[in-house]
Design a protein around this motif. Structure first.
Motif, short mmCIF file in Angstrom:
data_model
loop_
_atom_site.label_atom_id
_atom_site.label_comp_id
_atom_site.label_asym_id
_atom_site.label_seq_id
_atom_site.Cartn_x
_atom_site.Cartn_y
_atom_site.Cartn_z
N TYR A 262 0.88 -1.10 -0.08
CA TYR A 262 -0.06 0.03 0.09
C TYR A 262 1.09 1.13 -0.14
O TYR A 262 1.83 1.40 0.86
CB TYR A 262 -0.96 0.04 1.20
CG TYR A 262 -2.37 0.88 1.03
CD1 TYR A 262 -3.34 0.42 0.57
CD2 TYR A 262 -2.01 2.46 1.18
CE1 TYR A 262 -4.37 1.17 0.33
CE2 TYR A 262 -3.28 3.12 1.06
CZ TYR A 262 -4.46 2.74 0.69
OH TYR A 262 -5.39 3.43 0.38
N GLU A 263 0.76 2.23 -0.95
CA GLU A 263 1.42 3.42 -0.99
C GLU A 263 1.66 4.14 0.19
O GLU A 263 0.74 4.44 1.02
CB GLU A 263 0.83 4.24 -2.15
CG GLU A 263 1.77 5.36 -2.60
CD GLU A 263 1.10 6.31 -3.76
OE1 GLU A 263 1.54 7.20 -3.98
OE2 GLU A 263 0.15 5.80 -4.28
N ASN A 264 2.94 4.39 0.47
CA ASN A 264 3.25 5.19 1.75
C ASN A 264 3.19 4.59 2.80
O ASN A 264 2.79 5.14 3.97
CB ASN A 264 2.56 6.58 1.60
CG ASN A 264 3.02 7.55 0.48
OD1 ASN A 264 4.19 7.30 0.17
ND2 ASN A 264 1.87 8.12 -0.21
N CYS A 265 3.08 3.33 2.94
CA CYS A 265 2.90 2.47 3.89
C CYS A 265 3.94 1.36 4.48
O CYS A 265 4.69 0.94 3.35
CB CYS A 265 1.47 1.87 4.22
SG CYS A 265 0.05 2.85 4.39
N ILE A 266 4.25 0.80 5.63
CA ILE A 266 5.20 0.09 5.71
C ILE A 266 4.22 -1.20 5.81
O ILE A 266 3.63 -1.40 6.68
CB ILE A 266 6.15 0.17 6.87
CG1 ILE A 266 6.87 1.45 6.59
CG2 ILE A 266 7.14 -0.82 7.33
CD1 ILE A 266 7.57 2.12 8.00
N VAL A 267 4.85 -2.24 5.06
CA VAL A 267 4.24 -3.68 5.10
C VAL A 267 5.34 -4.76 5.70
O VAL A 267 6.48 -4.79 5.07
CB VAL A 267 3.58 -4.07 3.82
CG1 VAL A 267 2.86 -5.40 3.91
CG2 VAL A 267 2.57 -3.03 3.22
#
Length: 160
Positions: free
Chosen positions: A70-75
């Motif tokens: 997910y864009e701009n999220c840390i997974v």
């Protein structure tokens, strides 16, 4: 510092069908005030329950799905990896769901709990807070009113 932040009913109910079962505007305001500017760690289903990412916070999403992004999220794929991705010298918040809270409780330094003074049918529950391990630092009671159908208490616990 790891802080669990949640709203739970008297029976530790968190929600049903990936939704909250109450509407408490003052709880939302407290959640926003405490978590803004910080890293927030959550499971994928909790993340997907939001209409969009919460503003002014760094989202760390835990999922078993190896291709999830997910864009701009840390997974990440474990709670340990989520904690490792957060700054050590800041307060980092665990925001759910039930399984993430359960896994995170041993790592937590603090719990910010909104205790909703009612019981609800639910399929997700907050873990029991062991009074031998945790002590209440502060409590602030709020009666029910025209915006809050249930009375609730803001509680801050710290590890003994």
């Amino acid at each position: 510092m790891i802080t669990l932040i949640a709203a739970a009913a008297e029976n530790n109910a968190l929600g049903k069908d990936n939704q909250l079962v109450w509407h408490l505007p003052d709880d939302f305001k407290r959640f926003k005030a405490l978590t803004t500017g910080h890293y927030i760690i959550m499971g994928r289903k909790t993340f997907e329950s939001f209409p969009k990412p919460l503003p002014n916070r760094t989202h760390v999403i835990i999922t078993r799905q190896t291709d999830y992004a997910y864009e701009n999220c840390i997974v990440v794929h474990s709670l340990e990896a989520a904690i490792a991705s957060c700054p050590n010298d800041e307060e980092n918040y665990i925001i759910g769901g039930a399984e993430i809270y359960r896994q995170a409780l041993p790592f937590a330094d603090k719990i910010e709990l909104t205790r909703v003074h009612a019981t609800f049918e639910a399929d997700a529950f907050f873990p029991e807070i062991d009074e031998k391990e945790w002590k209440i630092e502060s409590e602030e009671f709020h009666p029910s009113d025209e915006k809050h159908l249930c009375a609730f208490t803001f509680q801050t616990f710290t590890k003994r």
